[in-house]
Design a protein around this motif. Structure first.
Motif, PDB file in Angstrom:
ATOM      1  N   ASP A 251       0.827  -1.213   0.000  1.00  0.00           N
ATOM      2  CA  ASP A 251       0.000   0.000   0.000  1.00  0.00           C
ATOM      3  C   ASP A 251       0.859   1.259   0.000  1.00  0.00           C
ATOM      4  N   ASP A 363      -7.492   1.955   2.283  1.00  0.00           N
ATOM      5  CA  ASP A 363      -8.104   1.470   1.040  1.00  0.00           C
ATOM      6  C   ASP A 363      -8.615   2.619   0.172  1.00  0.00           C
ATOM      7  N   VAL A 366      -5.731   4.400  -1.445  1.00  0.00           N
ATOM      8  CA  VAL A 366      -5.138   3.572  -2.506  1.00  0.00           C
ATOM      9  C   VAL A 366      -5.999   3.641  -3.766  1.00  0.00           C
TER      10      VAL A 366
END
Length: 391
Positions: A251, A363, A366
């Protein structure tokens, strides 16, 4: 043979260093301490059993074969530590755990003392570095010492086998995999080390010579079995954080496109750069810095850029969520361009909240970063269209 056992000791020690990489935190965790103690004792057993070490110990003490009771005593302590480790690993009420630990120590403490006493009473004037078990198999007191250390090690091994089999039926996942590795290592120790030792010693009692089992077969089998046990104990402890760090590194890298766009805006203090900084720590700092930069770019958000990009994404057949992320990426790219060029923010503040700021974790960031990784022409066309409409 010395090379084999030294290699096993080195691998053992390396796993202890990995587990004990943060001493202040590790010493407060009985399970970590027990694991490290067992691994260190296993390493010491291998080092002590190497012929080179035995010769050195005998020479330093001036007592022929003094390395034998030292090795056997360490092996008994190692067997005891494995039982304690399994007790700590399984857990339970604190009083019950302490009681079982004390019982293990009470059983193996006298065993170590008995090994030393029997060696002192026996006649072991001829130095034997590789075949002491079979050479002195018929010597009074030494015969009992050899049998005692083997029985003590067998008792601990069989007890652990029984616990591993029972416990593996009750657990799943990495814990079950670790227990199966431990069981495989224990069975290899039973068959490859203990059984060959017993066979060679009994053969001497009956007047036969099967020393090769004790001197050639047993040592590498013991090393391999101990390494499997070590892997079984370490796997459930290290694999989850290792996977978490791997995800953190992934990540961290995937956030690169987003960070390169907004890093000039961030005012978050940069931590000291250290080569041993863990990926999750680097990811956390990058996440905080990006959020700080997004806050700084908020006044430059232009809803017209976002709405136009949203319409384009929907007409291209993207899902509502994908279209939203693509539109936010276009708006962010435009805001970063304006801020870098020191242009004035658009008239009225947008007040729009990015999806990445509404969800926890990385998340959302990303997704936004990956949406920025598009053919440059696509962003350029969108930004150019907006600039034209502004003109």
């Amino acid at each position: 043979m010395s090379l084999v056992v030294y290699l096993a000791a080195g691998l053992f020690g390396l796993s202890a260093v990995v587990l004990f990489r943060r001493p202040r935190t590790a010493v407060r965790n009985p399970l970590t301490v027990s694991t490290c103690v067992s691994i260190v004792l296993g390493s010491v057993v291998f080092v002590c059993s190497a012929p080179i070490t035995l010769a050195a110990v005998n020479g330093l003490t001036g007592i022929p074969n003094f390395g034998a009771p030292l090795t056997y005593g360490m092996l008994s302590a190692y067997s005891c530590s494995l039982l304690i480790l399994l007790i700590q690993w399984r857990g339970g009420p604190g009083e019950r755990v302490r009681r079982m630990v004390l019982r293990s120590i009470a059983a193996y403490g006298p065993l170590v003392v008995a090994i030393i006493v029997l060696f002192a009473l026996g006649d072991a004037h001829t130095e034997r570095l590789t075949d002491l078990d079979t050479y002195y198999a018929n010597t009074p007191y030494l015969r009992e010492m050899i049998l005692l250390y083997l029985v003590g090690h067998s008792a601990a091994t069989l007890a652990m086998c029984a616990v591993c089999v029972k416990w593996s039926r009750e657990v799943t996942g990495l814990l079950r995999a670790g227990l199966r590795l431990i069981l495989a290592g224990l069975l290899l120790d039973v068959v490859g080390f203990q059984l060959t030792k017993y066979t060679a010693v009994v053969a001497r009692w009956s007047g036969h010579d099967l020393d090769v089992l004790s001197t050639t077969v047993a040592p590498p089998m013991a090393s391999l079995g101990a390494l499997l046990c070590s892997a079984g104990f370490v796997l459930p402890r290290l694999l989850p954080p290792a996977l978490a760090h791997a995800r953190g590194l992934r990540d961290y890298r995937r956030l690169g496109p987003l960070w390169s766009r907004v890093r000039f805006v961030s005012t978050a203090p940069k931590p000291p750069s250290t080569w041993w900084q863990l990926p999750q720590e680097r990811l956390h700092w990058r996440e905080v810095s990006i959020h700080d930069a997004l806050l700084g770019l908020a006044p430059y958000f232009d809803d017209r850029v976002r709405e136009r990009a949203l319409a384009d994404a929907r007409s291209a057949g993207r899902t509502p969520h994908e279209a939203r992320i693509a539109a936010e990426a276009a708006m962010l790219a435009d805001a970063a361009r304006r801020a870098a060029a020191r242009e004035e923010p658009p008239g009225a503040p947008s007040g729009y909240r990015l999806h990445a700021t509404e969800v926890s974790g990385t998340d959302g960031l990303v997704e936004l970063a990956q949406a920025l990784v598009r053919p440059p022409a696509e962003i350029t066309v969108r930004e150019g269209t907006v600039r034209t409409s502004h003109g």
